[in-house]
Each structure stands twice: as structure tokens, then as C-alpha cells.
Design an enzyme around this catalytic site. Structure first.
Site, PDB file in Angstrom:
ATOM      1  N   LYS A 125      43.497   5.529  43.074  1.00 39.01           N
ATOM      2  CA  LYS A 125      43.751   5.981  44.434  1.00 39.01           C
ATOM      3  C   LYS A 125      44.629   4.954  45.142  1.00 39.01           C
ATOM      4  O   LYS A 125      44.384   3.753  45.046  1.00 39.01           O
ATOM      5  CB  LYS A 125      42.447   6.170  45.217  1.00 39.01           C
ATOM      6  CG  LYS A 125      42.672   6.705  46.633  1.00 39.01           C
ATOM      7  CD  LYS A 125      41.363   6.928  47.379  1.00 39.01           C
ATOM      8  CE  LYS A 125      41.615   7.463  48.787  1.00 39.01           C
ATOM      9  NZ  LYS A 125      40.367   7.656  49.550  1.00 39.01           N
ATOM     10  N   ASP A 175      34.937  12.655  51.739  1.00 39.77           N
ATOM     11  CA  ASP A 175      35.078  11.354  52.409  1.00 39.77           C
ATOM     12  C   ASP A 175      33.739  10.861  52.954  1.00 39.77           C
ATOM     13  O   ASP A 175      33.700  10.096  53.918  1.00 39.77           O
ATOM     14  CB  ASP A 175      36.110  11.418  53.538  1.00 39.77           C
ATOM     15  CG  ASP A 175      36.993  10.169  53.578  1.00 39.77           C
ATOM     16  OD1 ASP A 175      37.171   9.526  52.532  1.00 39.77           O
ATOM     17  OD2 ASP A 175      37.505   9.822  54.660  1.00 39.77           O
TER      18      ASP A 175
END
Length: 225
Positions: free
Chosen positions: A12, A141
């Protein structure tokens, strides 16, 4: 390379700045397109997928052109960015419930100002790629809001125009495809027996996915009514 050496299975990166940081513009691009291309090329050489945190359009477009596998958040998608994502087959991971769940009252003033600007934009922005047929993968998230509320993302995706079946597929079939999981994501012979059951039909009421009554992990029952 360092992350791969130490066992990372997905890479990421942050293609733009963020909402919950103290720097200025939330959409400011943080890597050049050349840097993003080098990052993606190296990760893909090793068979790893690349996710790019990105809010602003410049960073989103640079990341998509560089070949990232997903855009996380995508708060300010314009028509060009949506078209690029469709062209490249890039997934969007909207993390949309957080736009409704963040407690603005506890944020420092500078961050709160950014959040109050960006999060409403995201709610509008996410409806457009869903309508346009951009590939969607489920992500939450969580940590930004408490773990345990993750399934509320299904309902929020519905608010942005996604049908319940497509939302479920985003969390199973699509999410597995995005991160390269081949032994899960569908119910089929030879796949992992990782299953849940809920007290109702999620195709008519997707909120029942917030009330999981049965869990099987690897063929073993770990939760039952």
C-alpha cells in the site's frame, strides 16, 4: 523491496495526502508518476498487488496510469479519473461508511476543517463510479471508527446506488480478486469453508449482514446460535 523481503503480501502506498494528518491540502500528490511506476513495477514483478490511498484527482490519475490495482477512498473522482479506472480495470475501495461515522467533535480544528470539506465530497464522488461500472471492492478503513461496525459499509454502498447483491460481491468475489486470493470469495468445491449466516435475506435487507449469527472458519464452526 524491504517490505517484500520481510513478508508483505500486498503493498500500500499513499499517492496523495490524507484527511487525518496535519499537512495542508488533502489531495496533494505525494509521489511523481515515475516513482509510482517504479513502485508498481517492482511489486508486480514479485506477484504482489498495489493499493494506493488517494483522495485528489491528480494523485488518483497518476496512480491509475502507473498501474496500481486499487484506489483506496477516491474522494474527488472526476469523469476523467473514472474513465481511466474503467480503462485500466482499477478497483475502487470506497471506505464510504467512515464518511458518516467519524466523530468530528473529537478532531483537532485543522483536521476537522479538512474532514468537513472532503467527506461530503466523497459521498457524492462515490455514486458516480458505481453508476459508471467501475470495479468496486469492499473495504472499511476500520480503526478510523470502531471495529465491529464494518458491515455497515454494505448499507452505505446502497445509499450510493449499489444493489445488495453487488455490495455482497464486492466483499467476497471482488475483494478476493483484488488481493489475489484464489481459495476464497465464493462457495465452491475446493475453496475454504469460510461462511457466515444471518437471520434474513440480505438481498432484500442488506442490514441483516450486521447481525451475524453463525460463523464457520475453515470448515469448523466458531459461532452458532
Amino acid at each position: 523491496r524491504y517490505q517484500i523481503k520481510h513478508g508483505a503480501k500486498v503493498i500500500k502506498t499513499c499517492a496523495t495526502a490524507g484527511v487525518l494528518s496535519f499537512e495542508g491540502p488533502v489531495g496533494a500528490q505525494q509521489y511523481s508518476e515515475e516513482e509510482l511506476l517504479a513502485l508498481v513495477t517492482e511489486a508486480h514483478r514479485h506477484g504482489l498487488k498495489v493499493a494506493a490511498h488517494a483522495h485528489g484527482n491528480d494523485g488518483i490519475k497518476a496512480a491509475v496510469r502507473a498501474g496500481v490495482d486499487s484506489i483506496e477512498h477516491g474522494s474527488e473522482l472526476d469523469d476523467e479519473a473514472i474513465a481511466l479506472m474503467k480503462q485500466h480495470g482499477t478497483y475502487l475501495v470506497p471506505t464510504d461508511y467512515l464518511t458518516e461515522a467519524i466523530d468530528m467533535a473529537i478532531l483537532p480544528a485543522q483536521i476537522r476543517k479538512k474532514a468537513e470539506t472532503v467527506l461530503p465530497l466523497a459521498q457524492t464522488s462515490h455514486a458516480k463510479p458505481i453508476a459508471a461500472g467501475v470495479k468496486i471492492a469492499y473495504g472499511t478503513d476500520s480503526g478510523v471508527y470502531p471495529h465491529g461496525l464494518n458491515a455497515r459499509e454494505f448499507e452505505t454502498l446502497g445509499h450510493r446506488g449499489m444493489k445488495p447483491l453487488d455490495a455482497i460481491r464486492s466483499a467476497t468475489l471482488n475483494a478476493s480478486d483484488l488481493i489475489g486470493v484464489t481459495d476464497g470469495g465464493t462457495i465452491a468445491p475446493g475453496k475454504l469453508a469460510d461462511l457466515i449466516a444471518v437471520p434474513g435475506n440480505p438481498l432484500t435487507d442488506v442490514t441483516v449482514l450486521q447481525r451475524v449469527e453463525f460463523v464457520m472458519k475453515g470448515g469448523a464452526v466458531v459461532k452458532a446460535p
